[in-house]
Design an enzyme around this catalytic site. Structure first.
Site, PDB file in Angstrom:
ATOM      1  N   LYS A 170       5.702   3.341  17.140  1.00 36.72           N
ATOM      2  CA  LYS A 170       5.680   2.284  16.114  1.00 36.72           C
ATOM      3  C   LYS A 170       6.831   2.470  15.141  1.00 36.72           C
ATOM      4  O   LYS A 170       6.981   3.536  14.555  1.00 36.72           O
ATOM      5  CB  LYS A 170       4.344   2.316  15.363  1.00 36.72           C
ATOM      6  CG  LYS A 170       4.200   1.195  14.337  1.00 36.72           C
ATOM      7  CD  LYS A 170       2.775   1.053  13.889  1.00 36.72           C
ATOM      8  CE  LYS A 170       2.610  -0.020  12.845  1.00 36.72           C
ATOM      9  NZ  LYS A 170       1.202  -0.162  12.428  1.00 36.72           N
ATOM     10  N   ASN A 217       5.081   5.985   3.403  1.00 30.50           N
ATOM     11  CA  ASN A 217       4.343   6.703   2.365  1.00 30.50           C
ATOM     12  C   ASN A 217       4.198   8.203   2.590  1.00 30.50           C
ATOM     13  O   ASN A 217       3.482   8.873   1.856  1.00 30.50           O
ATOM     14  CB  ASN A 217       2.962   6.058   2.183  1.00 30.50           C
ATOM     15  CG  ASN A 217       3.092   4.591   1.825  1.00 30.50           C
ATOM     16  OD1 ASN A 217       3.881   4.240   0.951  1.00 30.50           O
ATOM     17  ND2 ASN A 217       2.351   3.735   2.510  1.00 30.50           N
ATOM     18  N   THR A 218       4.836   8.727   3.626  1.00 37.25           N
ATOM     19  CA  THR A 218       4.912  10.180   3.808  1.00 37.25           C
ATOM     20  C   THR A 218       6.394  10.532   3.723  1.00 37.25           C
ATOM     21  O   THR A 218       7.172  10.145   4.600  1.00 37.25           O
ATOM     22  CB  THR A 218       4.320  10.590   5.181  1.00 37.25           C
ATOM     23  OG1 THR A 218       2.929  10.258   5.192  1.00 37.25           O
ATOM     24  CG2 THR A 218       4.472  12.088   5.421  1.00 37.25           C
ATOM     25  N   SER A 257       5.641   5.092   8.699  1.00 37.62           N
ATOM     26  CA  SER A 257       4.989   4.846   7.419  1.00 37.62           C
ATOM     27  C   SER A 257       5.955   5.220   6.309  1.00 37.62           C
ATOM     28  O   SER A 257       6.572   6.279   6.348  1.00 37.62           O
ATOM     29  CB  SER A 257       3.728   5.693   7.280  1.00 37.62           C
ATOM     30  OG  SER A 257       3.336   5.711   5.917  1.00 37.62           O
ATOM     31  N   PHE A 288      -1.431   8.156   4.398  1.00 36.05           N
ATOM     32  CA  PHE A 288      -2.226   8.751   5.497  1.00 36.05           C
ATOM     33  C   PHE A 288      -3.506   9.431   5.002  1.00 36.05           C
ATOM     34  O   PHE A 288      -3.813  10.563   5.377  1.00 36.05           O
ATOM     35  CB  PHE A 288      -1.397   9.779   6.287  1.00 36.05           C
ATOM     36  CG  PHE A 288      -0.354   9.200   7.200  1.00 36.05           C
ATOM     37  CD1 PHE A 288      -0.303   7.841   7.487  1.00 36.05           C
ATOM     38  CD2 PHE A 288       0.588  10.041   7.808  1.00 36.05           C
ATOM     39  CE1 PHE A 288       0.675   7.327   8.342  1.00 36.05           C
ATOM     40  CE2 PHE A 288       1.567   9.528   8.668  1.00 36.05           C
ATOM     41  CZ  PHE A 288       1.603   8.170   8.919  1.00 36.05           C
ATOM     42  N   ASN A 317       0.842  -1.207   0.000  1.00 37.45           N
ATOM     43  CA  ASN A 317       0.000   0.000   0.000  1.00 37.45           C
ATOM     44  C   ASN A 317       0.869   1.244   0.000  1.00 37.45           C
ATOM     45  O   ASN A 317       1.955   1.276   0.556  1.00 37.45           O
ATOM     46  CB  ASN A 317      -0.960  -0.017   1.202  1.00 37.45           C
ATOM     47  CG  ASN A 317      -0.406   0.697   2.410  1.00 37.45           C
ATOM     48  OD1 ASN A 317      -0.469   1.930   2.515  1.00 37.45           O
ATOM     49  ND2 ASN A 317       0.170  -0.075   3.330  1.00 37.45           N
ATOM     50  N   ASN A 355       5.948  -1.668  11.330  1.00 36.23           N
ATOM     51  CA  ASN A 355       5.150  -1.179  10.213  1.00 36.23           C
ATOM     52  C   ASN A 355       5.498  -1.994   8.950  1.00 36.23           C
ATOM     53  O   ASN A 355       6.200  -2.996   9.047  1.00 36.23           O
ATOM     54  CB  ASN A 355       5.453   0.321  10.012  1.00 36.23           C
ATOM     55  CG  ASN A 355       4.219   1.076   9.552  1.00 36.23           C
ATOM     56  OD1 ASN A 355       3.546   0.647   8.614  1.00 36.23           O
ATOM     57  ND2 ASN A 355       3.921   2.182  10.206  1.00 36.23           N
TER      58      ASN A 355
END
Ligand SMILES: Cc1cc2nc3c(=O)[nH]c(=O)nc-3n(C[C@H](O)[C@H](O)[C@H](O)COP(=O)(O)O)c2cc1C
Length: 347
Positions: A207, A174-175, A172, A113, A109, A236
């Site tokens: 996390k 993705n940021t 994450s 966010f 994915n 994660n």
């Protein structure tokens, strides 16, 4: 009743994100199954001031906006984590951004966010606040935040009266730039600010990513011990593609979760357990798809466990199966309770 076996073939045919939306709608409408059995005493565990009737929780990202925590608890989860939530609503990356690698039991994915923001989650959590159950809030920062650390402080202040615990998510992939907060200096500065923002004693967990150097891991363990963090969530999704054999989507950018993440995240978990001398409660996440996997995480240092990807493949019956298998494994090995098996494999 469990409708999952009936709708699974349909969900498998449509785009991953749409299938997830339909799942959430079904759960909101009450189509999720209910586990009527009370949890066996052997599965109970106390950590950071909370009593968990069983150690299995739904990982962050499944319910970013707090729409279905009670459905997840009713399904038999010992706790539910909502979020990641950012102060302002955020659209996330362009679609498609969730890819199922069915043959591998994996997901990639790059949502970024996407969420409805603090105010919306607050309204939902307020509406359910008398229902009890352990509901953690996973907080993050807006992509365009001028001061990302301030976004985390605001998360603490906004949900302090509603969260059973907090997860500070800096892992994450993705940021852009977010994971740089895992470096020693930045991490210390962030966590000092976050801990100061708290007025009460709601537990605060951190996390982390699985893609960390040995030095990073040692730094994180040192910060967790120095600042007396309530716990660490390991881990994660990964940006590595190790363990992926095939799959048309294997080359997509984003975080990989599910089965290929299991070995890697469990290794990091055991390492963090060793580095913290078993003194910091750990939540083991990454590729759990059976009771045996859950048991391995516990033996590798996890007091609590979470999952997400396997639920999309196996449906809610997985929750009761994992609990049953976990009880069997404990009994087989002569452990009276989960607690007794935590970290036994870590040298
Ligand atoms: C679609 C998707 C969205 C996710 N979103 C978040 C998120 O918002 N915040 C977070 O901390 N983790 C998020 N995760 C990571 C999971 O919480 C978990 O750490 C990871 O998927 C490994 O567990 P699993 O292998 O059981 O899925 C997401 C995972 C997936 C598959």
């Amino acid at each position: 009743m469990n409708f999952f076996p009936l709708v699974r073939p349909v969900l498998g045919l449509i785009d991953g994100e749409r299938a997830h939306r339909l799942t959430l709608i079904g759960l909101r409408l009450g189509f999720g199954p209910t586990d009527h059995e009370s949890d066996p005493v052997a599965l109970g565990i106390d950590r950071f001031g909370l009593h968990f009737t069983n150690p299995l929780g739904i990982a962050a990202g499944f319910d970013k906006n707090g729409e279905v925590p009670d459905a997840m608890l009713a399904m038999g989860m010992g706790f539910a984590e909502v979020g990641t939530v950012t102060p302002r609503p955020q659209a996330g990356n362009p679609r498609p951004r969730i890819f199922r690698l069915t043959d591998e039991g994996a997901v990639i994915n790059r949502l970024g966010f996407n969420n409805e923001g603090h105010a919306s989650l607050r309204r939902r959590l307020e509406a359910r606040k008398n229902r009890g159950g352990i509901v953690g809030v996973n907080i993050g920062a807006n992509k365009d935040a001028a001061d990302r650390m301030a976004d985390y402080e605001l998360g603490i202040r906004t949900f302090e009266d509603l969260a059973s615990y907090f997860t500070v998510n800096i892992s994450s992939p993705n940021t852009p730039g977010l994971r740089a907060l895992q470096g020693r200096g930045e991490l210390e500065a962030l966590m000092v600010r976050v801990l100061k923002a708290r007025t009460g004693n709601v537990p605060i967990l951190l996390k982390i990513a699985p893609d960390l150097t040995e030095a990073d891991r040692a730094d994180i363990a040192a910060v967790a011990l120095d600042l007396k963090l309530d716990g660490l969530i390991v881990s994660n999704t990964t940006i590595e593609r190790e363990g992926l054999v095939s799959g048309v989507h294997a080359k997509e950018t984003g975080g990989l979760s599910g089965k290929p993440l299991f070995a890697m995240s469990t290794k990091v978990l055991a390492d963090i357990y060793r580095l913290t001398g078993g003194k910091v409660p750990l939540v083991g996440v990454g590729g759990i798809a059976s009771g045996a996997d859950a048991y391995t995480k516990i033996r590798s240092g996890a007091s609590l466990i979470q999952l997400y990807s396997a639920l999309t493949y196996q449906g809610p019956a997985l929750v009761t199966r994992i609990k049953r298998e976990l009880v069997e494994s404990l009994k087989r090995d002569g452990f009276a309770r989960v607690e007794d098996a935590v970290g036994v494999d870590v040298k």
